[in-house]
Scaffold this active site. Structure first.
Site, short mmCIF file in Angstrom:
data_model
loop_
_atom_site.label_atom_id
_atom_site.label_comp_id
_atom_site.label_asym_id
_atom_site.label_seq_id
_atom_site.Cartn_x
_atom_site.Cartn_y
_atom_site.Cartn_z
N CYS A 78 1.10 -1.36 0.01
CA CYS A 78 -0.09 -0.21 0.02
C CYS A 78 1.12 0.86 -0.01
O CYS A 78 1.52 1.47 1.23
CB CYS A 78 -0.47 -0.49 1.19
SG CYS A 78 -1.82 1.49 1.26
N VAL A 96 -5.30 0.52 5.57
CA VAL A 96 -4.90 1.27 6.00
C VAL A 96 -4.03 2.29 5.33
O VAL A 96 -4.79 2.26 4.92
CB VAL A 96 -3.47 0.21 5.64
CG1 VAL A 96 -3.83 -1.74 6.81
CG2 VAL A 96 -3.38 -0.89 4.45
N GLU A 149 -5.87 7.72 7.68
CA GLU A 149 -5.89 9.10 6.42
C GLU A 149 -4.77 8.79 6.44
O GLU A 149 -3.92 10.06 7.45
CB GLU A 149 -6.55 9.75 6.46
CG GLU A 149 -8.34 9.97 5.90
CD GLU A 149 -7.88 9.38 4.87
OE1 GLU A 149 -7.25 9.64 4.17
OE2 GLU A 149 -9.23 7.81 4.68
N SER A 150 -3.42 8.97 5.52
CA SER A 150 -2.18 8.77 5.53
C SER A 150 -1.45 10.30 5.92
O SER A 150 -0.67 10.19 6.30
CB SER A 150 -1.72 8.52 3.96
OG SER A 150 -2.15 8.94 3.40
N1 LIG Z 1 -7.42 7.65 1.79
C1 LIG Z 1 -6.28 7.10 2.47
C2 LIG Z 1 -6.38 5.57 1.56
C3 LIG Z 1 -5.60 4.38 2.08
C4 LIG Z 1 -5.92 3.44 1.02
O1 LIG Z 1 -6.63 3.41 0.26
N2 LIG Z 1 -5.87 2.04 1.53
C5 LIG Z 1 -5.83 0.78 1.30
C6 LIG Z 1 -4.51 -0.01 0.38
S1 LIG Z 1 -3.87 0.66 -0.77
C7 LIG Z 1 -6.76 -0.43 1.42
O2 LIG Z 1 -7.07 -0.49 2.93
N3 LIG Z 1 -7.81 -0.71 1.22
C8 LIG Z 1 -8.31 -2.14 2.01
C9 LIG Z 1 -8.68 -2.86 1.06
O3 LIG Z 1 -7.87 -2.89 0.52
O4 LIG Z 1 -10.08 -3.70 1.22
C10 LIG Z 1 -5.30 7.33 2.80
O5 LIG Z 1 -5.18 8.34 2.83
O6 LIG Z 1 -5.18 6.63 4.03
#
Ligand SMILES: N[C@@H](CCC(=O)N[C@@H](CS)C(=O)NCC(=O)O)C(=O)O
Length: 210
Positions: free
Chosen positions: A10, A50, A62-63
């Protein structure tokens, strides 16, 4: 006590791993399997994604917000320069990458918009104006939250090359930045295996037929 819930593939979690490492902050890491997210994690993660940070019993998600928190909670770690204009440069660069590089990365990968590759070439050509003139890092001679926020997609560029044969023509200033990042020991410490990026993005690049 700091604990980061993360996943190697990620890029958003990678932002926070880089920030913690740049700041030399001792912390625990928990790797979450995104292909089979555990129920216990779904219960503690407000957005079911994550990264997630725990600090002294508080949860932050949120990163970009996690990294802003780290900068404010540990101001002596110099994650951002003090100069307000350099901080503006950081915010503008992250905003620009969030509107141009990051969404376009996924559009090229999914091959879902005919003009995505062209827009990505344009974004790359525009990129030098968002970087500091002096370099070699985004804001100057030290890596900062700007590098942490944007570099993770460039480390995953191998997926665009593999699935879409996307060959970027890096402007000289961008090439300098990429080399400085790739050669930086803390960036190397957090680097992922290119083969795992390629396999990790297979589900985006080759959607299942219905
Ligand atoms: N806006 C969020 C995006 C985080 C995100 O999209 N994480 C993805 C992995 S890159 C995730 O955990 N997705 C949940 C899944 O795959 O079930 C951030 O900046 O933290």
């Amino acid at each position: 006590m700091l604990k980061l819930y993360t996943a190697q593939v990620c890029p958003f979690a990678h932002r926070c791993r880089l920030a913690l490492t740049f700041a030399h902050l001792e912390h625990e890491r928990v790797e979450i399997d995104l292909a089979d997210m555990p129920d216990w994690y779904r219960h503690i993660s407000p957005n079911q994604k994550v990264p997630l940070l725990e600090h002294n019993g508080h949860r932050i998600w949120e990163s970009a917000i996690i990294n802003e928190y780290l900068n404010e909670a540990f101001p002596d770690r110099n994650l951002l320069p003090q100069d307000p204009l350099l901080r503006v440069k950081f915010r503008l660069a992250v905003d620009w990458a969030g509107n141009h590089i990051i969404p376009t990365f996924y559009q090229v990968l999914r091959n879902e918009q005919a003009d995505a590759a062209e827009r990505m070439h344009k974004a790359i050509a525009d990129m030098p104006q968002w970087l500091s003139l002096e370099g070699p890092f985004w804001l100057g001679d030290q890596p900062s939250l700007a590098d942490a926020a944007i570099y993770p997609w460039f480390e995953r560029w191998v997926a665009l090359e593999h699935y879409r044969n996307f060959q970027a023509e890096w402007p000289a200033r961008v090439q300098t930045w990429l080399e400085a990042m790739r050669n930086h020991p803390q960036v190397q410490q957090e680097a992922g295996d290119p083969k795992r990026y390629v396999s990790g993005y297979a589900r985006y690049a080759t959607p299942a037929k219905v």
